[in-house]
Design an enzyme around this catalytic site. Structure first.
Site, PDB file in Angstrom:
ATOM      1  N   VAL A  12       0.786  -1.224  -0.091  1.00  0.00           N
ATOM      2  CA  VAL A  12      -0.169  -0.102   0.036  1.00  0.00           C
ATOM      3  C   VAL A  12       0.879   1.366  -0.063  1.00  0.00           C
ATOM      4  CG1 VAL A  12      -0.388  -0.528   2.283  1.00  0.00           C
ATOM      5  CG2 VAL A  12      -1.726   1.102   1.420  1.00  0.00           C
ATOM      6  N   SER A 128       6.040  10.175   6.639  1.00  0.00           N
ATOM      7  CA  SER A 128       4.749  10.114   7.671  1.00  0.00           C
ATOM      8  C   SER A 128       3.450  10.605   6.848  1.00  0.00           C
ATOM      9  CB  SER A 128       4.865  11.031   8.679  1.00  0.00           C
ATOM     10  OG  SER A 128       3.942  11.161   9.613  1.00  0.00           O
ATOM     11  N   HIS A 185       8.879  11.911  15.681  1.00  0.00           N
ATOM     12  CA  HIS A 185       7.465  12.237  15.399  1.00  0.00           C
ATOM     13  C   HIS A 185       6.546  11.260  15.923  1.00  0.00           C
ATOM     14  CE1 HIS A 185       4.194  11.578  12.726  1.00  0.00           C
ATOM     15  NE2 HIS A 185       4.345  12.924  12.323  1.00  0.00           N
ATOM     16  N   ASN A 186       6.738  10.015  15.913  1.00  0.00           N
ATOM     17  CA  ASN A 186       5.696   8.988  15.933  1.00  0.00           C
ATOM     18  C   ASN A 186       5.895   8.925  17.543  1.00  0.00           C
ATOM     19  OD1 ASN A 186       5.987   8.365  13.180  1.00  0.00           O
ATOM     20  ND2 ASN A 186       5.718   6.304  13.482  1.00  0.00           N
TER      21      ASN A 186
END
Ligand code: NBP
Length: 476
Positions: A12, A128, A185-186
């Site tokens: 994906v 992201s 960031h995560n």
């Protein structure tokens, strides 16, 4: 005809990145371990641009213009190494392998060093925004050698999200810098989600609001300073009604939060760097507690006692929770940015923290208005010791602190877990304290381990002879 860029790994994420490049007019070479996915992409989306599908790695490499730019978008871990081992021997000096998966930054450092020795450029790029971001414009955090950004940057900037025409993509720093920043960031995303969940829980349990009403509150907050993608989707989730039962969706979901690991990596890295990312750590632990089924079951079976939820709150609950949420969010971001700065110093990455805030303003999960203020804070002072002392954030936290304390008190008094709010407040109070009880800990350490201590009134290292007949002597 040759392709400007190639994508190998067409699940994906890879498929959507490839389509995004093609939609921007680039000719894209396609490759996947099993040809089925490649074929499917061309059949379904071939009309969106120019694709050069390849059945073998050799054919794929041959279809790329030089320097070759090969984006790897496979399952992070051994699959990435397998793909690198397959492609590296087919590439020539100056060609680039770009790992856009969620690699651990230490793996990226190792891979970059190994490929550099072969004259190849390895770029660990944080991407992201999930599958939608990959297709419509992600936030991209490429690391790797600066010179590779010259040939690669324009293509990445093309497909990245844009804010006021500016791409959400910048060269973060050498080797693992991009993946490190993506990891933090995560981690921040985990903290943001936990704080929002605590706000919901208090509004529901103490405030007695229904999920639909809380959706309205979040929609309203989304118009203000909390405006962000996560607040927006929270309102959507809370509005959702389960078709089968007619119950609020949030009530039919099992309350065990899962994790893929980037939050845990952030905390592990922070421990190694000695950076107190308590907000991120609490959110990772809160997910672990939610999933710790045997302990939760044992505790409820044993009837561990708690206070009654009275619904009382010494203020306007809704306004106070908004303040607590905003202040705690500031703390979580301050800690995350501090971790980025600490790693930048440790590894010599020279990361511009303001640029990170800039590229997170769109395309990624933590996108928010708020990031503009972080960017401005670092633009004003790139070596800001903590975001909390920047005037905007200092004013925000000063304005919030009474409400923040009232919310922490209400949560504690009525037995509603709010680890994110309370630990953020404890962090804030620790930073502003003129004296911390760490002095006592130094005493204990000196007592049992002769670890020595420093004095407030003179320089040097001191050790007290604690056991000397009950009369402490000081040995300078
Ligand atoms: P997956 O993580 O599910 O990986 C599937 C792909 O890896 C397929 O193309 C598969 O090939 C390939 N692959 C595997 Br598995 N083992 C391989 C091997 N030994 N050699 C070659 N290829 C191999 O795909 P995804 O969900 O599209 O995610 C891709 C990357 O993006 C991951 O690193 C993931 O963590 C990251 N990701 C990021 C976000 C985000 O928001 N940034 C979201 C989701 C995922 P096959 O078709 O032949 O099996």
């Amino acid at each position: 005809q040759k392709a400007q860029i190639g994508v190998t790994g067409l699940a994906v994420m890879g498929r959507n990145l490839a389509r995004n490049f093609a939609r921007h007019g680039h000719t894209v070479a396609l490759h996947n371990r099993s040809y089925g996915r490649t074929k499917e992409l061309v059949e379904e989306f071939g009309h969106e641009g120019t694709f050069l599908p390849a059945e073998s790695a050799e054919q794929f490499v041959a279809s790329l213009e030089r320097p070759r730019r090969v984006v790897i978008m496979v399952k992070a871990g051994p699959a990435t190494d397998a793909v690198i081992d397959e492609f590296a021997p087919l590439l020539e000096e100056g060609d680039m392998l770009i790992d856009a998966g969620n690699a651990h930054y230490a793996d990226t450092r190792r891979r970059e060093a190994a490929l550099k020795a072969k004259g190849l450029h390895f770029v660990g790029a944080g991407v992201s925004g999930g599958e939608e971001g990959a297709l419509h414009g992600p936030s991209i955090m490429p690391g790797g050698p600066k010179e590779s950004y010259e040939a690669l940057g324009p293509l990445l900037e093309d497909i990245a999200a844009k804010v006021d025409g500016e791409p959400c993509c910048v060269h973060v720093g050498p080797d693992g810098a991009g993946h490190f920043v993506k990891m933090v960031h995560n981690g921040i995303e985990y903290a943001d989600m936990q704080l929002i969940a605590e706000a919901y829980d208090l509004l529901r349990q103490v405030g007695g609001h229904s999920p639909a009403e809380i959706a309205g509150i979040f929609t309203n907050w989304n118009e203000g300073r909390l405006g962000s993608y996560l607040i927006e989707i929270t309102a959507e989730v809370l509005k959702q009604v389960d078709a089968a039962t007619g119950k609020p969706f949030v009530d039919i979901v099992v309350d065990r939060a899962e994790q893929k690991g980037t939050g845990r990596w952030t905390v592990q890295a922070a421990l190694d760097l000695g950076v107190p990312v308590s907000g991120i750590a609490e959110s990772v632990f809160a997910r672990a507690i939610s999933g710790g089924v045997p302990e939760r079951t044992a505790a409820t079976d044993a009837g561990l006692p708690g206070p009654a939820v009275t619904g009382q709150h010494a203020g306007d609950l809704r306004a106070d929770v908004e303040q607590a949420l905003f202040a705690s969010k500031i703390v979580a971001y301050a800690q995350g940015f501090q971790q980025i700065q600490a790693a930048s110093k440790e590894y010599g990455w020279d990361i511009d923290p303001g640029a990170m805030a800039k590229i997170w303003r769109d395309g990624c999960i933590i996108r928010a208005k708020f990031l503009d203020f972080i960017k401005q804070a670092y633009d004003k002072n790139p070596t800001l010791p903590t975001l909390l002392v920047d005037q905007y954030f200092l004013d925000a936290v000063s304005g919030a602190q009474d409400a923040w304390r009232r919310v922490a008190v209400t949560a504690a008094q009525q037995g509603i877990p709010a680890p994110g709010f309370s630990s953020a407040l404890a962090y804030y109070d620790s930073l502003r304290a003129s004296r911390l009880p760490a002095a006592l800990i130094q005493g204990q350490r000196d007592f049992f381990g002769a670890h020595t201590y420093q004095r407030v009134d003179k320089p040097g290292s001191f050790h007290t002879l604690w056991a000397a007949e009950g009369r402490p002597e000081v040995d300078a």
